[in-house]
Design an enzyme around this catalytic site. Structure first.
Site, PDB file in Angstrom:
ATOM      1  N   ALA A   2       0.839  -1.203   0.000  1.00 11.65           N
ATOM      2  CA  ALA A   2       0.000   0.000   0.000  1.00 11.65           C
ATOM      3  C   ALA A   2       0.874   1.254   0.000  1.00 11.65           C
ATOM      4  CB  ALA A   2      -0.939   0.001   1.203  1.00 11.65           C
ATOM      5  N   ASP A   3       1.943   1.243   0.780  1.00 12.00           N
ATOM      6  CA  ASP A   3       2.889   2.363   0.786  1.00 12.00           C
ATOM      7  C   ASP A   3       3.559   2.525  -0.578  1.00 12.00           C
ATOM      8  OD1 ASP A   3       2.406   3.029   3.405  1.00 12.00           O
ATOM      9  OD2 ASP A   3       4.257   2.150   4.194  1.00 12.00           O
TER      10      ASP A   3
END
Length: 380
Positions: free
Chosen positions: A167-168
């Site tokens: 997600a990052d």
């Protein structure tokens, strides 16, 4: 050497990975990225091992080609200095909790009063609006909430997060897309703007076919380990010496695959002659193929897969992945020198251009390493 973002100054107040990795990619393209850090340190990544030459290998993977300066934004004097820097900047990037910048008197409205052309990119877990707007959001939480974990892991096993902070990482790419788009819009309008970027939004938008299957057909994707929800055979098979990923994505590839494993009759078998039928009879098909694959090593099968133009690859360890010949052929591993802590290896930017070479001029900076240099640019 001329780079695409020469002359663009980015004030980077962000920490951990999503936003810093985005600004690093912009720095690779020539932007001057200045990490604005608290005098006592504000990035917990500096404390995450393992270490080499007393530097966090986690921190250095997201901070090459940057400068670091010290400012305490809770201090009126340092806020004044920061706003002077904003006058000279093109972008402010931060990942404070929603409204924290406003509370310090440094929200977008305040920034654009100082510099109407400023682009303010705010990265948060859940965005600037909604019931969770002011809640902290970390990559594993977002993987869970987005539904990603529900489709990741072994069949019948527990929901599983991806082995990297996906997600990052995806958000860092949208940091780049958003800022580049805003810079281009500024070329047209001569005005800056605010970019509201949420990790949860990014991960939900990245559900791709899984989201489309549910939204349009009501189909719930299940955890299937290394198998595919829609295609067969499309998974990991054990060979005589270890695992091999094989992806037979079309009927034409299945025809060639059957020829390769000496099972040409399967092409006309009513159980297997279309992908739909292969999925319906997948358990039986995979059992047959699994027995055959054990008869040869991975390299022996890979030679045949490549001869038949069927996608396949070894399931590598990280060591094997980083040292494989293709990575060497593409020159993906670099080394950079810092005057204080020495040499560091890193994975290079994957962009390849015909008319420019990405430069790796600065190792990840020490805390406050460039404070005097940056302040001197303000003639203070």
């Amino acid at each position: 050497m001329l780079q695409p973002l020469n002359g663009i100054r980015i004030l980077d107040l962000s920490r951990v990975y999503a936003a810093p990795a985005g600004s690093m990619l912009l720095a690779d393209l020539g932007a001057e990225v200045i990490r604005v850090e608290h005098p006592q340190g504000s990035d917990s990544m500096r404390d995450w091992g393992p270490y080499i030459n007393d530097q966090s290998t986690y921190y250095v993977c997201a901070n090459r080609n940057k400068k670091s300066m010290l400012l305490n934004l809770k201090s009126a004097e340092d806020r004044k200095l920061f706003l002077q820097l904003v006058e000279t900047a093109d972008v402010v990037l931060e990942n404070f909790k929603t409204n924290d910048m406003k509370k310090m008197g440094l929200g977008y409205e305040e920034l654009r009063r100082v510099n109407p052309r400023i682009i303010h990119c705010a990265v948060t877990g859940f965005g600037q609006t909604g019931t969770l707007a002011e809640e902290p959001g970390f990559d594993p939480v977002v993987q869970a909430m987005s539904g990603l974990m529900s489709v990741t892991g072994a069949k019948g096993g527990e929901a599983t997060k991806v082995g990297i902070p996906i997600a990052d990482i995806l958000t860092s790419h949208y940091v780049v897309i958003g800022i580049l788009s805003a810079l281009r819009m500024r070329d047209l309008t001569n005005e800056g703007q605010f970019i509201d970027l949420s990790l949860l939004d990014v991960q939900i938008s990245s559900l791709a076919n899984v989201a489309s299957s549910y939204l349009n057909a009501g189909a719930i994707t299940e955890r299937l380990g290394n198998s595919h929800n829609n295609v067969a055979p499309y998974q990991v098979f054990e060979c005589a010496d270890g695992p091999l990923m094989i992806c037979v994505g079309t009927n034409g590839q299945f025809d060639k695959f059957c020829t390769m494993i000496d099972r040409k009759e399967w092409v006309h078998d009513d159980r297997f002659k279309t992908n739909t039928l292969r999925k319906e009879n997948e358990k039986e098909l995979i059992a047959y193929i699994s027995e055959i694959m054990l008869q040869k090593t991975r390299d022996e099968w890979l030679e045949q897969l490549r001869a038949h133009k069927i996608p396949g690859g070894r399931v590598n360890t990280i060591e094997e992945a980083l040292s494989q010949q293709q990575a060497m052929d593409r020159d993906m591993i670099g080394e950079i020198e810092h005057p204080s802590y020495g040499s560091m290896k890193f994975v290079k930017n994957p962009l390849r251009f015909s008319g420019l070479n990405i430069q790796y001029n600065k190792a990840a900076p020490l805390l406050g390493e460039h404070t005097e240099e940056v302040l001197s640019s303000l003639n203070i």
